[in-house]
Scaffold this motif. Sequence first.
Motif, PDB file in Angstrom:
ATOM      1  N   THR A 253     -12.884  30.628  -1.086  1.00 45.83           N
ATOM      2  CA  THR A 253     -12.918  29.607  -2.147  1.00 45.83           C
ATOM      3  C   THR A 253     -13.390  28.275  -1.567  1.00 45.83           C
ATOM      4  O   THR A 253     -12.859  27.832  -0.537  1.00 45.83           O
ATOM      5  CB  THR A 253     -11.497  29.449  -2.744  1.00 45.83           C
ATOM      6  N   PRO A 254     -14.370  27.619  -2.203  1.00 44.78           N
ATOM      7  CA  PRO A 254     -14.857  26.342  -1.671  1.00 44.78           C
ATOM      8  C   PRO A 254     -13.739  25.302  -1.578  1.00 44.78           C
ATOM      9  O   PRO A 254     -12.926  25.167  -2.502  1.00 44.78           O
ATOM     10  CB  PRO A 254     -15.923  25.906  -2.680  1.00 44.78           C
ATOM     11  N   PHE A 255     -13.733  24.574  -0.465  1.00 46.71           N
ATOM     12  CA  PHE A 255     -12.678  23.597  -0.167  1.00 46.71           C
ATOM     13  C   PHE A 255     -13.336  22.261   0.146  1.00 46.71           C
ATOM     14  O   PHE A 255     -14.249  22.190   0.964  1.00 46.71           O
ATOM     15  CB  PHE A 255     -11.884  24.107   1.043  1.00 46.71           C
ATOM     16  N   LEU A 256     -12.887  21.218  -0.524  1.00 47.97           N
ATOM     17  CA  LEU A 256     -13.409  19.874  -0.255  1.00 47.97           C
ATOM     18  C   LEU A 256     -12.238  18.977   0.132  1.00 47.97           C
ATOM     19  O   LEU A 256     -11.284  18.845  -0.643  1.00 47.97           O
ATOM     20  CB  LEU A 256     -14.124  19.330  -1.489  1.00 47.97           C
ATOM     21  N   PHE A 257     -12.297  18.427   1.323  1.00 50.02           N
ATOM     22  CA  PHE A 257     -11.253  17.479   1.738  1.00 50.02           C
ATOM     23  C   PHE A 257     -11.763  16.079   1.438  1.00 50.02           C
ATOM     24  O   PHE A 257     -12.684  15.593   2.073  1.00 50.02           O
ATOM     25  CB  PHE A 257     -10.924  17.655   3.213  1.00 50.02           C
ATOM     26  N   LYS A 258     -11.140  15.447   0.449  1.00 50.60           N
ATOM     27  CA  LYS A 258     -11.652  14.162  -0.050  1.00 50.60           C
ATOM     28  C   LYS A 258     -11.305  12.991   0.862  1.00 50.60           C
ATOM     29  O   LYS A 258     -12.143  12.143   1.146  1.00 50.60           O
ATOM     30  CB  LYS A 258     -11.082  13.914  -1.445  1.00 50.60           C
ATOM     31  N   GLN A 259     -10.045  12.933   1.308  1.00 45.21           N
ATOM     32  CA  GLN A 259      -9.625  11.771   2.106  1.00 45.21           C
ATOM     33  C   GLN A 259      -8.208  11.971   2.615  1.00 45.21           C
ATOM     34  O   GLN A 259      -7.430  12.722   2.045  1.00 45.21           O
ATOM     35  CB  GLN A 259      -9.631  10.509   1.236  1.00 45.21           C
ATOM     36  N   TRP A 260      -7.874  11.251   3.709  1.00 44.03           N
ATOM     37  CA  TRP A 260      -6.474  11.168   4.123  1.00 44.03           C
ATOM     38  C   TRP A 260      -5.717  10.217   3.212  1.00 44.03           C
ATOM     39  O   TRP A 260      -4.525  10.339   3.019  1.00 44.03           O
ATOM     40  CB  TRP A 260      -6.359  10.677   5.573  1.00 44.03           C
ATOM     41  N   GLY A 261      -6.436   9.209   2.707  1.00 45.59           N
ATOM     42  CA  GLY A 261      -5.776   8.175   1.913  1.00 45.59           C
ATOM     43  C   GLY A 261      -5.352   7.031   2.800  1.00 45.59           C
ATOM     44  O   GLY A 261      -5.899   6.802   3.876  1.00 45.59           O
ATOM     45  N   GLU A 262      -4.362   6.302   2.339  1.00 44.01           N
ATOM     46  CA  GLU A 262      -3.922   5.083   3.030  1.00 44.01           C
ATOM     47  C   GLU A 262      -3.330   5.389   4.406  1.00 44.01           C
ATOM     48  O   GLU A 262      -3.449   4.618   5.343  1.00 44.01           O
ATOM     49  CB  GLU A 262      -2.853   4.413   2.166  1.00 44.01           C
ATOM     50  N   TRP A 263      -2.662   6.530   4.514  1.00 49.19           N
ATOM     51  CA  TRP A 263      -1.959   6.900   5.748  1.00 49.19           C
ATOM     52  C   TRP A 263      -2.760   7.919   6.533  1.00 49.19           C
ATOM     53  O   TRP A 263      -3.352   8.825   5.961  1.00 49.19           O
ATOM     54  CB  TRP A 263      -0.594   7.497   5.432  1.00 49.19           C
ATOM     55  N   MET A 264      -2.683   7.778   7.844  1.00 45.67           N
ATOM     56  CA  MET A 264      -3.383   8.722   8.700  1.00 45.67           C
ATOM     57  C   MET A 264      -2.382   9.334   9.684  1.00 45.67           C
ATOM     58  O   MET A 264      -1.521   8.619  10.202  1.00 45.67           O
ATOM     59  CB  MET A 264      -4.433   7.937   9.484  1.00 45.67           C
ATOM     60  N   PRO A 265      -2.457  10.643   9.944  1.00 48.97           N
ATOM     61  CA  PRO A 265      -1.521  11.207  10.912  1.00 48.97           C
ATOM     62  C   PRO A 265      -1.778  10.653  12.298  1.00 48.97           C
ATOM     63  O   PRO A 265      -2.926  10.504  12.705  1.00 48.97           O
ATOM     64  CB  PRO A 265      -1.825  12.704  10.875  1.00 48.97           C
TER      65      PRO A 265
END
Length: 327
Positions: A253-265
């Motif tokens: 199934t196609p997967f798109l990772f858009k963003q981590w957002g404000e927080w980053m690991p």
Amino acid sequence: MTNQTKIEWTDFTVNFWEGCQKVGPGCDHCYAEARDVRFTGGSHWGPGAPRRKVKGGIAKLRKINRDAPTFHEAHSHWPRVFCSSLSDVFDNAVNPAWRAEAFREIALAENVRVQLLTKRVGNVEKMVPDSWFEAGWPAHVGLMITVVNQAEANRDIPKLLDLKARLGIPWVGLSMEPLLGPVDLKEWFGSAPYLPGASTHVGTDGFERQDIGGLILDGVDWIIVGGESGPHARPMHPDWVRSLRDQCAAAGTPFLFKQWGEWMPRDRCLPILPEDLTVWPNGKTGGGIGSANENGGPGWPSIKVGKKRAGRLLDGIEHNGFPGALA
Ligand code: SF4
């Protein structure tokens, strides 16, 4: 050419109206509501609040549709259009005449690839126009729902797949943003409720599926995952994203990772800093110290660096999967 959006999974946004009502944890820090407060005084959110008609929404969609061949030449795909980014097309409180007008325009815009996104999958069947039942769901329109945790997945994905099968929706997807907990989707990839007597076929991904009256009961076609942005954003555990990446890979199934957002690991090996927030496998967040036993496993320190700096690489790779209907 009409201005394009920076949203990673689409090319353009079109809004027919603004205003909505919060319906779940994914709405807690609604960007569109904050925008409404900033630009119009904030009077269009809530059950009794009037929605605001957007001037130019229809004209914008028509122009994108007219210019689509030029866009296709430049980008090698038809323009993807997210309707509506500042509201929910299936909002109960919107004027039904506005929605009918929007659906007419959407059906006419055959050169664009329309991406409808809703948090109200239960309203879809009663709100789409009769013509979409009689003449068939438009081939250029797909339907996505927001799923932020396992409870929403369990509640809404069966409804989405049921609609896909019965209404002949060409593709369906999940927008898992903001992702607020771990989600196991394996049950719904390329699967459907068992119907006695149905014939079956094996898909290219190796899963067996049921054919009913020429209609193929199919699974989820696309997964978008993203962390939350904005001043009150909640962090996302990297293992939640990795798990969804791996589930998609296993199912084809196609997967798109858009963003981590404000927080980053942060790197787990580094000492926990005072500004870190620990995100636990069960979705809870807190300071640096907590019990792995109580929270489903080891916590992960995250640091607030802002959406731009956090970026969208997952283990060093940018994931930009799209379903065939949008490729
Ligand atoms: S459904 Fe979307 S637009 Fe409506 S309140 Fe929730 S996040 Fe905001």
